[in-house]
Scaffold this motif. Structure first.
Motif, mmCIF file in Angstrom:
data_model
loop_
_atom_site.group_PDB
_atom_site.id
_atom_site.type_symbol
_atom_site.label_atom_id
_atom_site.label_comp_id
_atom_site.label_asym_id
_atom_site.label_seq_id
_atom_site.Cartn_x
_atom_site.Cartn_y
_atom_site.Cartn_z
ATOM 1 N N VAL A 1 31.210 42.203 51.037
ATOM 2 C CA VAL A 1 31.026 41.683 50.081
ATOM 3 C C VAL A 1 31.808 42.466 49.009
ATOM 4 O O VAL A 1 32.483 41.486 48.117
ATOM 5 C CB VAL A 1 29.379 41.584 49.743
ATOM 6 N N ALA A 2 32.000 43.744 49.043
ATOM 7 C CA ALA A 2 32.861 44.302 47.913
ATOM 8 C C ALA A 2 34.211 43.995 48.060
ATOM 9 O O ALA A 2 34.820 43.757 46.960
ATOM 10 C CB ALA A 2 32.469 45.659 48.117
ATOM 11 N N SER A 3 34.794 43.510 49.191
ATOM 12 C CA SER A 3 36.123 42.971 49.541
ATOM 13 C C SER A 3 36.235 41.540 48.699
ATOM 14 O O SER A 3 37.317 41.513 48.053
ATOM 15 C CB SER A 3 36.489 42.914 50.891
ATOM 16 N N ALA A 4 35.292 40.974 49.132
ATOM 17 C CA ALA A 4 35.508 39.437 48.395
ATOM 18 C C ALA A 4 35.194 39.359 46.955
ATOM 19 O O ALA A 4 36.182 38.702 46.288
ATOM 20 C CB ALA A 4 34.096 38.620 49.201
ATOM 21 N N ARG A 5 34.386 40.392 46.428
ATOM 22 C CA ARG A 5 34.648 40.389 44.839
ATOM 23 C C ARG A 5 35.918 40.815 44.472
ATOM 24 O O ARG A 5 36.465 40.293 43.453
ATOM 25 C CB ARG A 5 33.394 41.484 44.695
ATOM 26 N N ARG A 6 36.329 41.980 44.918
ATOM 27 C CA ARG A 6 37.652 42.496 44.572
ATOM 28 C C ARG A 6 38.772 41.101 44.678
ATOM 29 O O ARG A 6 39.789 40.963 43.826
ATOM 30 C CB ARG A 6 38.205 43.703 45.200
ATOM 31 N N PHE A 7 38.722 40.407 45.608
ATOM 32 C CA PHE A 7 39.647 39.591 46.048
ATOM 33 C C PHE A 7 39.634 38.334 44.729
ATOM 34 O O PHE A 7 40.663 38.210 44.250
ATOM 35 C CB PHE A 7 39.441 38.891 47.294
ATOM 36 N N VAL A 8 38.454 38.046 44.541
ATOM 37 C CA VAL A 8 38.323 36.942 43.271
ATOM 38 C C VAL A 8 38.831 37.580 42.093
ATOM 39 O O VAL A 8 39.367 36.970 41.208
ATOM 40 C CB VAL A 8 36.990 36.398 43.367
ATOM 41 N N ARG A 9 38.301 38.860 41.791
ATOM 42 C CA ARG A 9 38.544 39.497 40.457
ATOM 43 C C ARG A 9 40.169 39.465 40.504
ATOM 44 O O ARG A 9 40.624 39.293 39.322
ATOM 45 C CB ARG A 9 37.972 40.775 40.284
ATOM 46 N N ASP A 10 40.592 40.017 41.321
ATOM 47 C CA ASP A 10 42.140 40.375 41.161
ATOM 48 C C ASP A 10 42.946 38.950 41.128
ATOM 49 O O ASP A 10 43.973 39.062 40.316
ATOM 50 C CB ASP A 10 42.703 41.053 42.272
ATOM 51 N N LEU A 11 42.514 38.033 41.873
ATOM 52 C CA LEU A 11 43.302 36.843 41.503
ATOM 53 C C LEU A 11 42.957 36.124 39.939
ATOM 54 O O LEU A 11 43.954 35.467 39.340
ATOM 55 C CB LEU A 11 42.673 35.637 42.744
ATOM 56 N N ALA A 12 41.858 36.416 39.602
ATOM 57 C CA ALA A 12 41.550 35.818 38.261
ATOM 58 C C ALA A 12 42.497 36.655 37.329
ATOM 59 O O ALA A 12 42.669 36.261 36.176
ATOM 60 C CB ALA A 12 40.307 35.836 37.803
ATOM 61 N N ALA A 13 42.520 37.894 37.515
ATOM 62 C CA ALA A 13 43.453 38.648 36.672
ATOM 63 C C ALA A 13 44.980 38.342 37.062
ATOM 64 O O ALA A 13 45.577 38.277 35.663
ATOM 65 C CB ALA A 13 43.060 40.132 36.968
ATOM 66 N N ASP A 14 45.326 38.342 37.893
ATOM 67 C CA ASP A 14 46.625 37.837 38.187
ATOM 68 C C ASP A 14 47.069 36.481 37.699
ATOM 69 O O ASP A 14 48.099 36.403 37.140
ATOM 70 C CB ASP A 14 47.199 37.643 39.711
ATOM 71 N N TRP A 15 46.319 35.487 37.594
ATOM 72 C CA TRP A 15 46.429 34.281 36.913
ATOM 73 C C TRP A 15 45.867 34.052 35.399
ATOM 74 O O TRP A 15 45.837 33.043 34.707
ATOM 75 C CB TRP A 15 45.947 33.082 37.829
ATOM 76 N N ASN A 16 45.868 35.342 34.918
ATOM 77 C CA ASN A 16 45.523 35.409 33.438
ATOM 78 C C ASN A 16 44.451 34.381 32.905
ATOM 79 O O ASN A 16 44.556 33.753 32.103
ATOM 80 C CB ASN A 16 46.816 35.002 32.739
ATOM 81 N N THR A 17 43.453 34.545 33.686
ATOM 82 C CA THR A 17 42.276 33.532 33.319
ATOM 83 C C THR A 17 41.605 34.300 31.871
ATOM 84 O O THR A 17 42.084 35.378 31.325
ATOM 85 C CB THR A 17 41.111 33.776 34.122
ATOM 86 N N ALA A 18 40.975 33.332 31.280
ATOM 87 C CA ALA A 18 40.061 33.669 29.905
ATOM 88 C C ALA A 18 39.239 35.037 30.170
ATOM 89 O O ALA A 18 38.961 35.659 31.157
ATOM 90 C CB ALA A 18 39.184 32.536 29.631
ATOM 91 N N GLU A 19 39.093 35.620 28.854
ATOM 92 C CA GLU A 19 38.344 37.006 28.925
ATOM 93 C C GLU A 19 37.206 37.239 29.570
ATOM 94 O O GLU A 19 37.419 38.214 30.514
ATOM 95 C CB GLU A 19 37.887 37.220 27.567
#
Length: 153
Positions: free
Chosen positions: A37-55
């Motif tokens: 589960v932690a790996s999935a969380r990191r994956f989505v969080r990193d993608l959101a950061a990489d693609w400059n999502t809102a705050e």
């Protein structure tokens, strides 16, 4: 041979086709185990950061992904072999970020209200309350449960 042709016809009828306006930002397959589960969380969080999502999008997407992956592990595969996998897909459709969590089970997710003493049953209400939209989709191999966040206003 006739049964194989019927099976192919059924799969063709239910083939999942992506919307051409939908851009897949990333995809990850994980073994169906709580430790992932932690790996999935990191994956989505990193993608959101990489693609400059809102705050707040990164933190909310991380939390909601955790809920969906946990549900897929705990409830989404009661009769499925433990060696099955879960797929997480993150995509963009205009200003919306969509996270899909696929598992091998066709049981429909059930939104319910947990009592104060229950230790589970709050995941889908959290997803409903914090996402822009959420739902589930059956496919020939199981289902996906997804949520959308306004990520690029």
């Amino acid at each position: 041979m006739e049964e194989a042709l019927k099976a192919i016809a059924v799969l063709t009828e239910y083939r999942y086709t992506m919307d051409p306006d939908f851009c897949v930002l990333g995809e990850k397959w994980i073994p169906r185990a709580a430790k992932n589960v932690a790996s999935a969380r990191r994956f989505v969080r990193d993608l959101a950061a990489d693609w400059n999502t809102a705050e707040d999008t990164q933190e909310i997407a991380e939390l909601l992904t955790s809920e969906l992956v946990t549900n897929a592990i705990a409830y989404g595969a009661a009769d499925i072999p433990v060696t099955s996998t879960i797929r997480i897909t993150v995509g963009r459709d205009s200003e919306m970020m969509t996270v899909d969590v696929y598992d091998s089970c066709t049981a429909i997710p059930r939104l319910r209200r947990a009592t104060h003493m229950e230790t589970s049953g709050r995941g889908l209400p959290i997803i409903k309350d914090l996402s822009h939209n959420w739902g589930w989709t059956l496919n020939p191999y199981g289902k996906s449960v997804w949520f959308q966040l306004l990520a690029w206003p």
